[in-house]
Design an enzyme around this catalytic site. Structure first.
Site, PDB file in Angstrom:
ATOM      1  CG  ASN A  13      -2.195  -0.815   0.927  1.00  0.00           C
ATOM      2  OD1 ASN A  13      -3.022  -0.442   0.101  1.00  0.00           O
ATOM      3  ND2 ASN A  13      -2.315  -1.958   1.587  1.00  0.00           N
ATOM      4  CG  LEU A  82       0.704  -5.644  11.721  1.00  0.00           C
ATOM      5  CD1 LEU A  82       1.431  -6.957  11.503  1.00  0.00           C
ATOM      6  CD2 LEU A  82      -0.796  -5.820  11.499  1.00  0.00           C
ATOM      7  CG  LEU A  84      -3.131  -0.262  20.117  1.00  0.00           C
ATOM      8  CD1 LEU A  84      -3.435  -0.306  21.608  1.00  0.00           C
ATOM      9  CD2 LEU A  84      -4.336   0.280  19.347  1.00  0.00           C
ATOM     10  CG  HIS A 101      -9.935  -3.080   8.419  1.00  0.00           C
ATOM     11  ND1 HIS A 101      -9.125  -3.599   9.414  1.00  0.00           N
ATOM     12  CD2 HIS A 101     -10.969  -3.947   8.277  1.00  0.00           C
ATOM     13  CE1 HIS A 101      -9.657  -4.730   9.852  1.00  0.00           C
ATOM     14  NE2 HIS A 101     -10.769  -4.966   9.185  1.00  0.00           N
TER      15      HIS A 101
HETATM   16  C1  GRF Z   1      -3.340  -4.516   3.968  1.00  0.00           C
HETATM   17  O1  GRF Z   1      -4.270  -5.502   3.671  1.00  0.00           O
HETATM   18  C2  GRF Z   1      -3.961  -3.459   4.861  1.00  0.00           C
HETATM   19  O2  GRF Z   1      -5.308  -3.240   4.609  1.00  0.00           O
HETATM   20  C3  GRF Z   1      -3.804  -4.062   6.207  1.00  0.00           C
HETATM   21  O3  GRF Z   1      -2.543  -4.700   6.176  1.00  0.00           O
HETATM   22  C4  GRF Z   1      -2.213  -5.051   4.841  1.00  0.00           C
HETATM   23  C5  GRF Z   1      -0.899  -4.446   4.541  1.00  0.00           C
HETATM   24  O4  GRF Z   1      -0.378  -4.868   3.326  1.00  0.00           O
HETATM   25  N1  GRF Z   1      -4.003  -3.075   7.239  1.00  0.00           N
HETATM   26  P1  GRF Z   1       0.902  -4.134   2.728  1.00  0.00           P
HETATM   27  O5  GRF Z   1       1.999  -4.151   3.783  1.00  0.00           O
HETATM   28  O6  GRF Z   1       0.506  -2.741   2.348  1.00  0.00           O
HETATM   29  O7  GRF Z   1       1.280  -4.962   1.530  1.00  0.00           O
END
Ligand code: GRF
Length: 213
Positions: A13, A82, A84, A101
Protein backbone atom coordinates in the site's frame (compact mmCIF):
# COMPACT_ATOMS: atom_id res chain seq x y z
CA UNK A 1 0.81 17.83 1.75
CA UNK A 2 3.57 15.88 3.45
CA UNK A 3 2.45 12.38 4.35
CA UNK A 4 3.98 10.17 7.02
CA UNK A 5 3.32 6.46 6.54
CA UNK A 6 3.39 3.87 9.33
CA UNK A 7 3.85 0.30 8.12
CA UNK A 8 4.89 -3.01 9.63
CA UNK A 9 4.71 -5.28 6.62
CA UNK A 10 5.60 -5.60 2.98
CA UNK A 11 4.40 -2.11 2.19
CA UNK A 12 2.48 -2.72 -1.01
CA UNK A 13 0.00 0.00 0.00
CA UNK A 14 2.90 2.33 0.70
CA UNK A 15 4.20 1.55 -2.78
CA UNK A 16 0.83 2.35 -4.35
CA UNK A 17 0.83 5.68 -2.53
CA UNK A 18 4.41 6.50 -3.53
CA UNK A 19 3.59 5.66 -7.15
CA UNK A 20 0.55 7.94 -7.06
CA UNK A 21 2.39 10.87 -5.50
CA UNK A 22 4.31 11.93 -8.58
CA UNK A 23 4.37 14.96 -10.85
CA UNK A 24 2.03 17.68 -9.65
CA UNK A 25 0.15 15.39 -7.26
CA UNK A 26 -0.75 17.43 -4.16
CA UNK A 27 0.85 14.92 -1.76
CA UNK A 28 4.28 13.44 -1.14
CA UNK A 29 5.40 10.67 1.19
CA UNK A 30 7.83 12.53 3.43
CA UNK A 31 8.63 9.78 5.95
CA UNK A 32 8.10 6.05 6.38
CA UNK A 33 8.04 4.75 9.94
CA UNK A 34 8.13 1.12 10.99
CA UNK A 35 8.31 -0.70 14.27
CA UNK A 36 10.15 -3.46 12.40
CA UNK A 37 13.63 -2.87 11.08
CA UNK A 38 13.18 -5.68 8.57
CA UNK A 39 9.85 -4.48 7.17
CA UNK A 40 9.62 -4.61 3.39
CA UNK A 41 8.04 -1.17 3.64
CA UNK A 42 11.41 0.27 4.72
CA UNK A 43 13.13 -1.33 1.72
CA UNK A 44 10.55 0.24 -0.55
CA UNK A 45 11.11 3.62 1.10
CA UNK A 46 14.88 3.33 0.66
CA UNK A 47 14.42 2.42 -3.00
CA UNK A 48 12.25 5.52 -3.46
CA UNK A 49 14.75 7.65 -1.50
CA UNK A 50 12.19 8.49 1.15
CA UNK A 51 13.50 9.09 4.69
CA UNK A 52 12.80 6.26 7.11
CA UNK A 53 12.49 6.04 10.86
CA UNK A 54 12.66 2.89 12.95
CA UNK A 55 10.34 3.27 15.94
CA UNK A 56 11.95 0.79 18.30
CA UNK A 57 9.38 1.39 21.02
CA UNK A 58 5.93 1.67 19.39
CA UNK A 59 4.56 3.16 22.63
CA UNK A 60 6.96 6.10 22.49
CA UNK A 61 4.65 8.86 21.31
CA UNK A 62 7.24 11.59 21.82
CA UNK A 63 9.72 9.83 19.53
CA UNK A 64 7.08 9.36 16.86
CA UNK A 65 5.87 12.95 17.11
CA UNK A 66 9.48 14.15 16.94
CA UNK A 67 10.14 12.12 13.79
CA UNK A 68 6.98 13.47 12.17
CA UNK A 69 7.88 17.02 13.17
CA UNK A 70 11.41 16.74 11.75
CA UNK A 71 10.04 15.47 8.45
CA UNK A 72 7.30 18.14 8.30
CA UNK A 73 4.56 15.50 8.31
CA UNK A 74 1.05 16.98 8.01
CA UNK A 75 -1.03 13.85 7.43
CA UNK A 76 -0.51 10.30 8.69
CA UNK A 77 -1.40 7.05 6.94
CA UNK A 78 -1.43 3.66 8.65
CA UNK A 79 -0.76 1.16 5.89
CA UNK A 80 -0.50 -2.28 7.44
CA UNK A 81 0.70 -0.98 10.79
CA UNK A 82 0.34 -3.71 13.39
CA UNK A 83 0.81 -1.64 16.54
CA UNK A 84 -1.41 0.74 18.44
CA UNK A 85 -0.54 4.35 17.71
CA UNK A 86 0.14 6.25 20.95
CA UNK A 87 -2.80 8.39 22.01
CA UNK A 88 -0.69 11.55 21.99
CA UNK A 89 -0.05 11.02 18.27
CA UNK A 90 -3.69 10.28 17.49
CA UNK A 91 -4.62 13.49 19.33
CA UNK A 92 -1.94 15.60 17.62
CA UNK A 93 -3.14 14.47 14.20
CA UNK A 94 -6.86 14.37 14.95
CA UNK A 95 -8.73 14.38 11.65
CA UNK A 96 -5.45 13.88 9.81
CA UNK A 97 -4.64 10.27 10.55
CA UNK A 98 -6.17 7.45 8.54
CA UNK A 99 -6.01 3.67 8.37
CA UNK A 100 -6.74 1.17 5.63
CA UNK A 101 -8.54 -2.01 6.61
CA UNK A 102 -9.04 -5.00 4.29
CA UNK A 103 -12.79 -5.50 4.88
CA UNK A 104 -15.99 -3.51 5.02
CA UNK A 105 -16.02 -2.03 8.50
CA UNK A 106 -17.71 -2.07 10.96
CA UNK A 107 -17.79 -5.79 10.16
CA UNK A 108 -14.59 -7.78 10.54
CA UNK A 109 -12.72 -5.15 12.51
CA UNK A 110 -11.33 -4.87 16.00
CA UNK A 111 -9.15 -7.15 18.07
CA UNK A 112 -7.41 -9.93 16.17
CA UNK A 113 -8.82 -8.73 12.85
CA UNK A 114 -5.67 -8.14 10.85
CA UNK A 115 -3.92 -9.77 7.93
CA UNK A 116 -5.24 -13.08 6.70
CA UNK A 117 -7.49 -13.45 9.79
CA UNK A 118 -9.81 -10.85 8.31
CA UNK A 119 -10.31 -12.76 5.07
CA UNK A 120 -10.73 -16.08 6.90
CA UNK A 121 -13.47 -14.50 9.00
CA UNK A 122 -15.22 -13.09 5.94
CA UNK A 123 -15.20 -16.51 4.26
CA UNK A 124 -16.39 -18.22 7.44
CA UNK A 125 -19.30 -15.78 7.68
CA UNK A 126 -20.59 -16.82 4.26
CA UNK A 127 -20.65 -13.19 3.13
CA UNK A 128 -20.69 -12.72 -0.65
CA UNK A 129 -19.10 -9.34 -0.39
CA UNK A 130 -15.98 -7.90 1.11
CA UNK A 131 -13.90 -4.86 0.31
CA UNK A 132 -11.60 -2.24 1.70
CA UNK A 133 -12.25 0.60 4.11
CA UNK A 134 -10.33 3.78 4.81
CA UNK A 135 -11.26 5.45 8.08
CA UNK A 136 -10.06 8.14 10.40
CA UNK A 137 -8.08 6.82 13.34
CA UNK A 138 -9.48 7.64 16.73
CA UNK A 139 -8.75 6.29 20.18
CA UNK A 140 -11.11 3.39 19.42
CA UNK A 141 -9.42 1.08 16.96
CA UNK A 142 -11.21 0.38 13.65
CA UNK A 143 -14.09 2.59 14.81
CA UNK A 144 -13.23 6.05 13.49
CA UNK A 145 -15.46 7.74 10.90
CA UNK A 146 -15.39 5.95 7.56
CA UNK A 147 -14.01 7.98 4.66
CA UNK A 148 -14.30 5.47 1.86
CA UNK A 149 -15.33 1.87 1.21
CA UNK A 150 -14.98 0.02 -2.03
CA UNK A 151 -16.55 -3.44 -2.24
CA UNK A 152 -15.22 -6.56 -3.94
CA UNK A 153 -17.16 -9.77 -4.50
CA UNK A 154 -16.38 -12.96 -2.62
CA UNK A 155 -16.32 -15.61 -5.35
CA UNK A 156 -17.20 -19.28 -5.12
CA UNK A 157 -14.04 -21.27 -4.47
CA UNK A 158 -12.24 -18.30 -2.89
CA UNK A 159 -9.54 -19.05 -0.37
CA UNK A 160 -8.48 -16.50 2.21
CA UNK A 161 -5.44 -15.86 0.03
CA UNK A 162 -7.34 -15.32 -3.21
CA UNK A 163 -9.77 -13.00 -1.43
CA UNK A 164 -6.87 -11.13 0.17
CA UNK A 165 -5.30 -10.55 -3.24
CA UNK A 166 -8.54 -9.27 -4.74
CA UNK A 167 -9.07 -6.90 -1.80
CA UNK A 168 -5.44 -5.77 -1.88
CA UNK A 169 -5.75 -4.75 -5.52
CA UNK A 170 -8.65 -2.48 -4.53
CA UNK A 171 -6.71 -1.15 -1.53
CA UNK A 172 -3.98 -0.02 -3.89
CA UNK A 173 -6.47 2.20 -5.70
CA UNK A 174 -8.50 3.30 -2.72
CA UNK A 175 -5.73 4.50 -0.42
CA UNK A 176 -4.03 6.84 -2.91
CA UNK A 177 -7.46 8.12 -3.98
CA UNK A 178 -8.33 9.12 -0.41
CA UNK A 179 -4.92 10.65 0.26
CA UNK A 180 -4.89 12.69 -2.95
CA UNK A 181 -8.48 13.86 -2.41
CA UNK A 182 -7.59 14.82 1.16
CA UNK A 183 -4.51 16.71 -0.01
CA UNK A 184 -6.55 18.57 -2.60
CA UNK A 185 -9.21 19.45 0.00
CA UNK A 186 -6.66 20.06 2.74
CA UNK A 187 -8.72 17.92 5.06
CA UNK A 188 -9.67 14.26 5.29
CA UNK A 189 -11.92 13.63 2.29
CA UNK A 190 -14.80 11.22 1.83
CA UNK A 191 -15.04 9.29 -1.43
CA UNK A 192 -18.10 7.78 -3.07
CA UNK A 193 -18.68 4.05 -2.98
CA UNK A 194 -17.42 2.46 -6.16
CA UNK A 195 -18.21 -0.94 -7.56
CA UNK A 196 -20.75 -2.96 -9.51
CA UNK A 197 -24.27 -2.60 -8.17
CA UNK A 198 -23.42 0.25 -5.84
CA UNK A 199 -24.76 3.74 -6.22
CA UNK A 200 -22.71 6.78 -5.33
CA UNK A 201 -22.34 7.28 -1.61
CA UNK A 202 -21.68 10.52 0.18
CA UNK A 203 -18.97 12.68 -1.28
CA UNK A 204 -17.35 15.55 0.53
CA UNK A 205 -15.11 16.24 3.42
CA UNK A 206 -15.27 15.45 7.08
CA UNK A 207 -16.09 18.29 9.41
CA UNK A 208 -13.29 18.68 11.88
CA UNK A 209 -13.33 20.86 14.91
CA UNK A 210 -9.56 21.05 14.89
CA UNK A 211 -8.57 22.04 11.39
CA UNK A 212 -5.02 22.79 10.45
CA UNK A 213 -3.85 24.52 7.33
C1 GRF B 1 -3.34 -4.52 3.97
O1 GRF B 1 -4.27 -5.50 3.67
C2 GRF B 1 -3.96 -3.46 4.86
O2 GRF B 1 -5.31 -3.24 4.61
C3 GRF B 1 -3.80 -4.06 6.21
O3 GRF B 1 -2.54 -4.70 6.18
C4 GRF B 1 -2.21 -5.05 4.84
C5 GRF B 1 -0.90 -4.45 4.54
O4 GRF B 1 -0.38 -4.87 3.33
N1 GRF B 1 -4.00 -3.08 7.24
P1 GRF B 1 0.90 -4.13 2.73
O5 GRF B 1 2.00 -4.15 3.78
O6 GRF B 1 0.51 -2.74 2.35
O7 GRF B 1 1.28 -4.96 1.53
Amino acid sequence: MNVGVLASGSGSNLQALVDACVGDAPARVALVVSNREDAGALDRARAAEIPIYHLSDPEDGDALLGAFRNAGVQFVVLAGYLQLVPESVVRAFEGRIINIHPALLPGFGGKGMYGINVHRAVLASGSTISGATVHLVTAEYDRGPILAQWPVPVLPGDTAESLRDRVLAIEHELLPAVVLASAAANRAARLPVKGPGFGAGPVGTVDLSDERS
